[in-house]
Design a protein around this motif. Sequence first.
Motif, PDB file in Angstrom:
ATOM      1  N   LEU A 170      -6.924   4.970   1.331  1.00  0.00           N
ATOM      2  CA  LEU A 170      -5.958   3.906   1.105  1.00  0.00           C
ATOM      3  C   LEU A 170      -5.660   3.242   2.377  1.00  0.00           C
ATOM      4  O   LEU A 170      -5.320   2.213   2.555  1.00  0.00           O
ATOM      5  N   ASP A 171      -5.378   4.165   3.212  1.00  0.00           N
ATOM      6  CA  ASP A 171      -5.069   3.690   4.745  1.00  0.00           C
ATOM      7  C   ASP A 171      -6.268   2.796   5.233  1.00  0.00           C
ATOM      8  O   ASP A 171      -6.200   1.792   5.940  1.00  0.00           O
ATOM      9  N   GLY A 172      -7.588   3.307   5.066  1.00  0.00           N
ATOM     10  CA  GLY A 172      -8.225   2.711   5.503  1.00  0.00           C
ATOM     11  C   GLY A 172      -8.680   1.099   4.791  1.00  0.00           C
ATOM     12  O   GLY A 172      -8.991   0.017   5.331  1.00  0.00           O
TER      13      GLY A 172
ATOM     14  N   TYR B   3       0.917  -1.210  -0.019  1.00  0.00           N
ATOM     15  CA  TYR B   3       0.134  -0.073   0.046  1.00  0.00           C
ATOM     16  C   TYR B   3       0.861   1.254  -0.099  1.00  0.00           C
ATOM     17  O   TYR B   3       0.353   2.288  -0.410  1.00  0.00           O
ATOM     18  N   ALA B   4       1.919   1.260   0.404  1.00  0.00           N
ATOM     19  CA  ALA B   4       2.949   2.385   0.511  1.00  0.00           C
ATOM     20  C   ALA B   4       3.202   2.588  -1.078  1.00  0.00           C
ATOM     21  O   ALA B   4       3.315   3.855  -1.595  1.00  0.00           O
ATOM     22  N   THR B   5       3.467   1.539  -1.959  1.00  0.00           N
ATOM     23  CA  THR B   5       3.966   1.613  -3.285  1.00  0.00           C
ATOM     24  C   THR B   5       2.583   2.311  -4.081  1.00  0.00           C
ATOM     25  O   THR B   5       2.365   3.005  -4.875  1.00  0.00           O
ATOM     26  N   THR B   6       1.371   1.729  -3.540  1.00  0.00           N
ATOM     27  CA  THR B   6       0.139   2.349  -4.331  1.00  0.00           C
ATOM     28  C   THR B   6      -0.215   3.812  -3.995  1.00  0.00           C
ATOM     29  O   THR B   6      -0.572   4.558  -4.719  1.00  0.00           O
ATOM     30  N   SER B   7       0.066   4.105  -2.651  1.00  0.00           N
ATOM     31  CA  SER B   7      -0.130   5.316  -2.246  1.00  0.00           C
ATOM     32  C   SER B   7       0.714   6.464  -3.030  1.00  0.00           C
ATOM     33  O   SER B   7       0.437   7.530  -3.499  1.00  0.00           O
ATOM     34  N   ARG B   8       2.074   5.922  -3.307  1.00  0.00           N
ATOM     35  CA  ARG B   8       2.986   6.997  -4.131  1.00  0.00           C
ATOM     36  C   ARG B   8       2.222   7.166  -5.423  1.00  0.00           C
ATOM     37  O   ARG B   8       2.314   8.056  -5.952  1.00  0.00           O
ATOM     38  N   TRP B   9       1.868   5.837  -5.861  1.00  0.00           N
ATOM     39  CA  TRP B   9       1.161   6.168  -7.390  1.00  0.00           C
ATOM     40  C   TRP B   9       0.043   6.923  -7.307  1.00  0.00           C
ATOM     41  O   TRP B   9      -0.088   7.673  -8.430  1.00  0.00           O
ATOM     42  N   ALA B  10      -0.802   6.965  -6.377  1.00  0.00           N
ATOM     43  CA  ALA B  10      -2.192   7.736  -6.252  1.00  0.00           C
ATOM     44  C   ALA B  10      -1.720   9.257  -6.201  1.00  0.00           C
ATOM     45  O   ALA B  10      -2.133   9.935  -6.938  1.00  0.00           O
ATOM     46  N   LEU B  11      -0.964   9.525  -5.308  1.00  0.00           N
ATOM     47  CA  LEU B  11      -0.410  10.925  -5.032  1.00  0.00           C
ATOM     48  C   LEU B  11       0.185  11.283  -6.214  1.00  0.00           C
ATOM     49  O   LEU B  11       0.207  12.569  -6.546  1.00  0.00           O
ATOM     50  N   LYS B  12       1.062  10.826  -7.060  1.00  0.00           N
ATOM     51  CA  LYS B  12       1.703  11.259  -8.140  1.00  0.00           C
ATOM     52  C   LYS B  12       0.661  11.532  -9.161  1.00  0.00           C
ATOM     53  O   LYS B  12       0.622  12.470  -9.945  1.00  0.00           O
TER      54      LYS B  12
END
Length: 461
Positions: free
Chosen positions: A428-430, A293-302
């Motif tokens: 995403l955290d949820g 989810y850290a990888t996914t979060s970086r993608w979403a914020l980008k």
Amino acid sequence: MGSDRLSAALADLREQVVATCFPLDLPGAVQARLARRELIDQLGDYVLPRLAVPRAPLLAVVGGSTGAGRSALVNALVGREVTAVGALRPTTRVPVMVCRSGDRHWFARERGIELRLDERVPPGLAFLDVPDIDSVSADNRRVAVRLLGAADLWIFVTTASRYADAAPWHLLRLAHDRNTRLVIVLNRVPPEALDRVRPDFVGLLRRAGLGDVPLYPIAETAPGTGLPERNVVPIRTWLAARAADPDARAAVVRRTLGGLLHSLDRRVPPLAQAVTRQCEAAGRVRACVDRAYATTSRWALKALDDGSLLRGAAVTCWCDGDAAGTARAVRASLDALVADAFARGADRSLGCLPQGGVRRVGAAPFAWVGEDLALIAAVGGVGPGSGAGPGIGPEAAGRLGTRIGAERAARLILEVRRGLRRDVTAALDGERARRLAVVEAPDGRVGAGLIEALDVVRRSA
């Protein structure tokens, strides 16, 4: 052995065992769950009650395979029919206890057991007829094994045709490992086969370390005629001698209790090790999901920062001057972005989670409405290299500045950018937390607590 200190130590050990759990399907988890349940039952059903009332009558549990004749043996030992005998299998569905009326108070609180009173039961003794150990009913099998663990001594009944079956030998070895007082009845032996069957069975018992266990053969009889009294008398005499003499009765209890206490050294450490393995595996799962989810979060914020929200329908509506349409398009883009992020997170974490995973709960955390907010959303979605079309970001900012002032517009644009990032990150955290909710892990201190409680029992015994 009956000291308050030992009882308190064993009660604490039982609480520590109750606190264990093995939710992850790791190798050995099934065995750990069974061992946990068995230990909880045995400490609660036998060890602690027997320490509390050491003078209670001996409880002789009569167990064995389907159709071995356990109920018939109980009736023969008592001298009348006190428990049902029949062709239906399993015949014994509810455990039946038989004791003298003067001993009733020792067993009056037992639940799920039918209590029968008969003065022909030898003094200081109670019989408990339990379901088949290999019953077709799983519940019956569990009850039988549990009650065998609550016995002072076992009267194990098998037959000439089934004495080598696997089911009885598992429990016979268990009795040997725990030094439980044991009597074996070899029922339904054809007279012409006794000279062959008995030596073979004795050889099997010796190889299993049970060569000193009393073995009583009973001749086969016609259906409905009962067991031969000449075969039953030696068994009844052996039991009566140990039940009537307080010293002999105490010796049986000491042997069984001592064997059970000694067995804790073999049974508790593997449970503690299984708890540790569960904790370590749960930690690896959590770390794996966190990375996914850290990888996914970086993608979403980008994706938020690179202008993706103003592509497609949002650009068309913006160019047409349709603020409301832009707002709807931006909202749809946000929802699509979050859904895509959820899917990416699920795919990346799929190999981390135990079988089954979790059902994703869709979320729509954004509700942008009104022209001003549409403009803010539009500006918030435009960044360097957005590809959304030249000048859209500055133009939106300029129009908003004209309406509410440049400084306030700049502040709102910054707040929207931050808010979008915060909301997507929270979503995403949820989702990550929901996926981790299936990974129930035992308290890491439980394993150490088991060993500490076992040490106290050793010092108290």
